[in-house]
Design a protein around this motif. Structure first.
Motif, PDB file in Angstrom:
ATOM      1  N   LEU A   7      -1.876   1.986  18.531  1.00 36.07           N
ATOM      2  CA  LEU A   7      -1.930   2.369  17.019  1.00 36.07           C
ATOM      3  C   LEU A   7      -1.287   0.936  16.461  1.00 36.07           C
ATOM      4  CD1 LEU A   7      -1.470   4.144  14.617  1.00 36.07           C
ATOM      5  CD2 LEU A   7       0.694   4.787  14.944  1.00 36.07           C
ATOM      6  N   LEU A   8      -0.526   0.234  16.926  1.00 42.67           N
ATOM      7  CA  LEU A   8      -0.021  -1.154  16.728  1.00 42.67           C
ATOM      8  C   LEU A   8      -1.399  -2.225  16.537  1.00 42.67           C
ATOM      9  CD1 LEU A   8       2.057  -3.192  16.053  1.00 42.67           C
ATOM     10  CD2 LEU A   8       2.344  -3.598  18.471  1.00 42.67           C
ATOM     11  N   MET A   9      -2.071  -1.965  17.563  1.00 46.25           N
ATOM     12  CA  MET A   9      -3.320  -3.051  17.505  1.00 46.25           C
ATOM     13  C   MET A   9      -4.143  -2.653  16.416  1.00 46.25           C
ATOM     14  SD  MET A   9      -2.381  -5.150  19.662  1.00 46.25           S
ATOM     15  CE  MET A   9      -4.161  -6.079  19.836  1.00 46.25           C
ATOM     16  N   LEU A  10      -4.350  -1.370  16.031  1.00 41.65           N
ATOM     17  CA  LEU A  10      -5.337  -0.908  15.146  1.00 41.65           C
ATOM     18  C   LEU A  10      -4.780  -1.431  13.723  1.00 41.65           C
ATOM     19  CD1 LEU A  10      -7.283   1.091  13.945  1.00 41.65           C
ATOM     20  CD2 LEU A  10      -5.868   2.805  13.824  1.00 41.65           C
ATOM     21  N   VAL A  11      -3.441  -1.434  13.359  1.00 43.49           N
ATOM     22  CA  VAL A  11      -2.925  -1.993  12.341  1.00 43.49           C
ATOM     23  C   VAL A  11      -3.141  -3.451  12.172  1.00 43.49           C
ATOM     24  CG1 VAL A  11      -0.686  -2.399  11.085  1.00 43.49           C
ATOM     25  CG2 VAL A  11      -1.234  -0.101  11.955  1.00 43.49           C
ATOM     26  N   LEU A  12      -2.801  -4.142  13.166  1.00 43.68           N
ATOM     27  CA  LEU A  12      -3.244  -5.570  13.390  1.00 43.68           C
ATOM     28  C   LEU A  12      -4.584  -5.756  13.326  1.00 43.68           C
ATOM     29  CD1 LEU A  12      -1.591  -8.283  14.053  1.00 43.68           C
ATOM     30  CD2 LEU A  12      -2.225  -7.977  16.332  1.00 43.68           C
ATOM     31  N   PHE A  13      -5.595  -5.248  13.643  1.00 47.29           N
ATOM     32  CA  PHE A  13      -6.807  -5.386  13.474  1.00 47.29           C
ATOM     33  C   PHE A  13      -7.494  -5.184  11.981  1.00 47.29           C
ATOM     34  CE2 PHE A  13      -8.014  -4.586  18.322  1.00 47.29           C
ATOM     35  CZ  PHE A  13      -7.514  -5.737  18.651  1.00 47.29           C
ATOM     36  N   VAL A  14      -6.863  -4.143  11.559  1.00 49.69           N
ATOM     37  CA  VAL A  14      -7.225  -3.730  10.183  1.00 49.69           C
ATOM     38  C   VAL A  14      -6.737  -4.951   9.088  1.00 49.69           C
ATOM     39  CG1 VAL A  14      -6.699  -2.139   8.200  1.00 49.69           C
ATOM     40  CG2 VAL A  14      -7.376  -1.216  10.516  1.00 49.69           C
ATOM     41  N   ILE A  15      -5.625  -5.266   9.352  1.00 48.55           N
ATOM     42  CA  ILE A  15      -4.862  -6.393   8.606  1.00 48.55           C
ATOM     43  C   ILE A  15      -5.980  -7.650   8.696  1.00 48.55           C
ATOM     44  CG2 ILE A  15      -3.160  -7.910   8.096  1.00 48.55           C
ATOM     45  CD1 ILE A  15      -1.349  -5.867   8.877  1.00 48.55           C
ATOM     46  N   GLY A  16      -6.342  -8.062   9.812  1.00 50.89           N
ATOM     47  CA  GLY A  16      -7.135  -9.227  10.188  1.00 50.89           C
ATOM     48  C   GLY A  16      -8.191  -8.799   9.546  1.00 50.89           C
ATOM     49  N   ALA A  17      -9.135  -7.735   9.386  1.00 53.72           N
ATOM     50  CA  ALA A  17     -10.411  -7.487   8.942  1.00 53.72           C
ATOM     51  C   ALA A  17     -10.326  -7.697   7.421  1.00 53.72           C
ATOM     52  CB  ALA A  17     -11.066  -5.952   9.230  1.00 53.72           C
ATOM     53  N   VAL A  18      -9.271  -7.123   6.820  1.00 51.04           N
ATOM     54  CA  VAL A  18      -9.064  -7.155   5.303  1.00 51.04           C
ATOM     55  C   VAL A  18      -8.910  -8.686   4.824  1.00 51.04           C
ATOM     56  CG1 VAL A  18      -7.513  -6.683   3.480  1.00 51.04           C
ATOM     57  CG2 VAL A  18      -8.200  -4.962   5.160  1.00 51.04           C
ATOM     58  N   LEU A  19      -8.161  -9.365   5.672  1.00 52.30           N
ATOM     59  CA  LEU A  19      -8.171 -10.902   5.288  1.00 52.30           C
ATOM     60  C   LEU A  19      -9.538 -11.436   5.341  1.00 52.30           C
ATOM     61  CD1 LEU A  19      -4.673 -11.751   6.896  1.00 52.30           C
ATOM     62  CD2 LEU A  19      -5.197 -11.503   4.539  1.00 52.30           C
ATOM     63  N   ILE A  20     -10.452 -11.183   6.302  1.00 52.19           N
ATOM     64  CA  ILE A  20     -11.630 -11.698   6.641  1.00 52.19           C
ATOM     65  C   ILE A  20     -12.415 -11.572   5.406  1.00 52.19           C
ATOM     66  CG2 ILE A  20     -13.828 -11.618   7.826  1.00 52.19           C
ATOM     67  CD1 ILE A  20     -12.129 -11.269  10.248  1.00 52.19           C
ATOM     68  N   TYR A  21     -12.540 -10.254   4.841  1.00 49.79           N
ATOM     69  CA  TYR A  21     -12.984  -9.707   3.590  1.00 49.79           C
ATOM     70  C   TYR A  21     -12.631 -10.576   2.381  1.00 49.79           C
ATOM     71  CZ  TYR A  21     -15.672  -5.496   5.298  1.00 49.79           C
ATOM     72  OH  TYR A  21     -16.702  -4.580   5.902  1.00 49.79           O
ATOM     73  N   PRO A  73     -17.894 -14.112   9.718  1.00 50.15           N
ATOM     74  CA  PRO A  73     -17.617 -13.374  10.609  1.00 50.15           C
ATOM     75  C   PRO A  73     -17.312 -11.986  10.240  1.00 50.15           C
ATOM     76  CG  PRO A  73     -15.661 -14.418   9.740  1.00 50.15           C
ATOM     77  CD  PRO A  73     -17.032 -14.901   9.150  1.00 50.15           C
ATOM     78  N   PHE A  74     -18.404 -11.217  10.139  1.00 51.04           N
ATOM     79  CA  PHE A  74     -18.484  -9.807   9.828  1.00 51.04           C
ATOM     80  C   PHE A  74     -18.305  -9.035  10.819  1.00 51.04           C
ATOM     81  CE2 PHE A  74     -20.111 -11.242   5.319  1.00 51.04           C
ATOM     82  CZ  PHE A  74     -19.131 -10.920   4.655  1.00 51.04           C
ATOM     83  N   ALA A  75     -18.542  -9.467  11.845  1.00 50.33           N
ATOM     84  CA  ALA A  75     -18.445  -8.598  13.122  1.00 50.33           C
ATOM     85  C   ALA A  75     -17.022  -8.466  13.597  1.00 50.33           C
ATOM     86  CB  ALA A  75     -19.118  -9.407  14.454  1.00 50.33           C
ATOM     87  N   PHE A  76     -16.325  -9.251  13.003  1.00 54.54           N
ATOM     88  CA  PHE A  76     -14.459  -8.990  13.317  1.00 54.54           C
ATOM     89  C   PHE A  76     -14.226  -8.014  12.326  1.00 54.54           C
ATOM     90  CE2 PHE A  76     -15.204 -12.898  15.279  1.00 54.54           C
ATOM     91  CZ  PHE A  76     -14.291 -13.184  16.275  1.00 54.54           C
ATOM     92  N   VAL A  77     -15.037  -7.518  11.399  1.00 52.18           N
ATOM     93  CA  VAL A  77     -14.409  -6.314  10.456  1.00 52.18           C
ATOM     94  C   VAL A  77     -14.850  -4.966  10.827  1.00 52.18           C
ATOM     95  CG1 VAL A  77     -14.592  -7.844   8.600  1.00 52.18           C
ATOM     96  CG2 VAL A  77     -16.476  -6.485   8.762  1.00 52.18           C
ATOM     97  N   GLY A  78     -15.519  -4.976  12.159  1.00 55.38           N
ATOM     98  CA  GLY A  78     -16.085  -3.576  12.585  1.00 55.38           C
ATOM     99  C   GLY A  78     -16.270  -3.683  14.092  1.00 55.38           C
ATOM    100  N   VAL A  79     -17.620  -4.134  14.626  1.00 57.85           N
ATOM    101  CA  VAL A  79     -17.770  -3.793  16.109  1.00 57.85           C
ATOM    102  C   VAL A  79     -16.844  -4.583  17.015  1.00 57.85           C
ATOM    103  CG1 VAL A  79     -19.563  -5.720  16.195  1.00 57.85           C
ATOM    104  CG2 VAL A  79     -19.786  -3.744  17.748  1.00 57.85           C
ATOM    105  N   ILE A  80     -16.437  -5.739  16.558  1.00 58.78           N
ATOM    106  CA  ILE A  80     -15.560  -6.305  17.610  1.00 58.78           C
ATOM    107  C   ILE A  80     -14.203  -5.651  17.927  1.00 58.78           C
ATOM    108  CG2 ILE A  80     -14.473  -8.983  17.984  1.00 58.78           C
ATOM    109  CD1 ILE A  80     -16.804 -10.128  17.127  1.00 58.78           C
ATOM    110  N   PRO A  81     -13.313  -5.542  16.920  1.00 56.64           N
ATOM    111  CA  PRO A  81     -12.186  -5.047  17.043  1.00 56.64           C
ATOM    112  C   PRO A  81     -12.112  -3.388  17.531  1.00 56.64           C
ATOM    113  CG  PRO A  81     -12.559  -5.029  14.631  1.00 56.64           C
ATOM    114  CD  PRO A  81     -13.527  -5.783  15.274  1.00 56.64           C
TER     115      PRO A  81
END
Length: 263
Positions: free
Chosen positions: A144-158, A209-217
């Motif tokens: 759950l913690l990693m999910l939040v971290l990945f989501v924040i990172g993906a939003v920042l990429i967008y 780096p759109f792969a980091f907003v979906g498939v990679i995390p």
């Protein structure tokens, strides 16, 4: 605290406007949901003709799509600057923004806030939960913690990419047509990158780096170690900070260059 207060005031104004036109609000919510459902149906149709996609099963690809929807919904809520060039540069509304003491990007983002887009994030989370169960994946509190971290990172990429695209308007006298192109490219990030050739895979991983907003995390939870994707997943928040910092730097430089709409 000052910016938090401004954020609350912008949301109040949004709520007042939407309560005046409630039908428009629900039409927008329903249309967004239908759009996401059509994308999901497309994935399901693809798997009617093939048992796997680049070694990924149907549930795994749908799981990736579910993750993809979460940061995209948050991004669409707070970074709805698709028409920045036309509204703020061509029509001169940027002049009004720059007369106020708050940071210009903060103002522009909150003037275009779109809370109904969060429905997409809720649907994405539901899809992930269903696929999590179907795939019999183990669940830990750390996930759950990693999910939040990945989501924040993906939003920042967008946010970084589209802030940079909007900032291009400060250097051009006319709206650019690059935003629709990038919008189409971002959708490649919801599919396994190993199904693309090396050039596209490199672009989606390191250039745009759109792969980091979906498939990679998402691969972190699916434990796709064979493709080395789960190892790259830990770079998602780092990539987010780098991309957003670059986008913000380009924006700030563009604002200094901006000289007004003129006549």
């Amino acid at each position: 605290m000052r910016y938090a207060s401004l954020f609350a005031e912008y949301l109040k104004n949004y709520a007042k406007t939407r309560l005046t036109y409630r039908a428009d609000f629900w039409i927008e919510v329903i249309s967004d949901l239908l759009f996401q459902i059509m994308n999901l149906i497309f994935i399901l149709v693809v798997f009617q003709h093939t048992p796997s996609l680049g070694g990924w099963s149907q549930d795994e690809v749908v799981f990736v799509y579910g993750f993809f929807m979460i940061p995209y919904g948050i991004f669409s809520t707070f970074f709805g600057i698709w028409n920045f060039s036309e509204r703020y540069v061509v029509k001169g509304e940027m002049d009004r923004v720059l007369t106020r003491p708050a940071h210009s990007l903060f103002q522009v983002l909150l003037e275009n806030v779109d809370p109904p887009s969060l429905m997409g994030s809720a649907v994405g989370a539901s899809i992930m939960a269903i696929c999590w169960s179907r795939l019999d994946l183990p669940f830990h509190v750390m996930d759950l913690l990693m999910l939040v971290l990945f989501v924040i990172g993906a939003v920042l990429i967008y946010g970084g990419i589209y802030t940079a695209l909007s900032a291009i308007s400060f250097y051009s006298d006319s709206p650019t047509g690059i935003v629709p192109l990038i919008y189409n490219i971002q959708n490649y990030g919801r599919y396994p990158v190993n199904i693309y050739n090396k050039a596209i895979r490199f672009m989606l991983t390191w250039l745009l780096p759109f792969a980091f907003v979906g498939v990679i995390p998402a691969s972190y939870f699916l434990e796709k170690k064979a493709d080395d994707l789960s190892n790259l997943a830990m770079l998602t928040p780092v990539m987010g900070l780098v991309v957003f910092t670059l986008g913000l730097a380009l924006w700030n430089h563009g604002v200094k260059r901006y000289r007004g709409a003129g006549s």
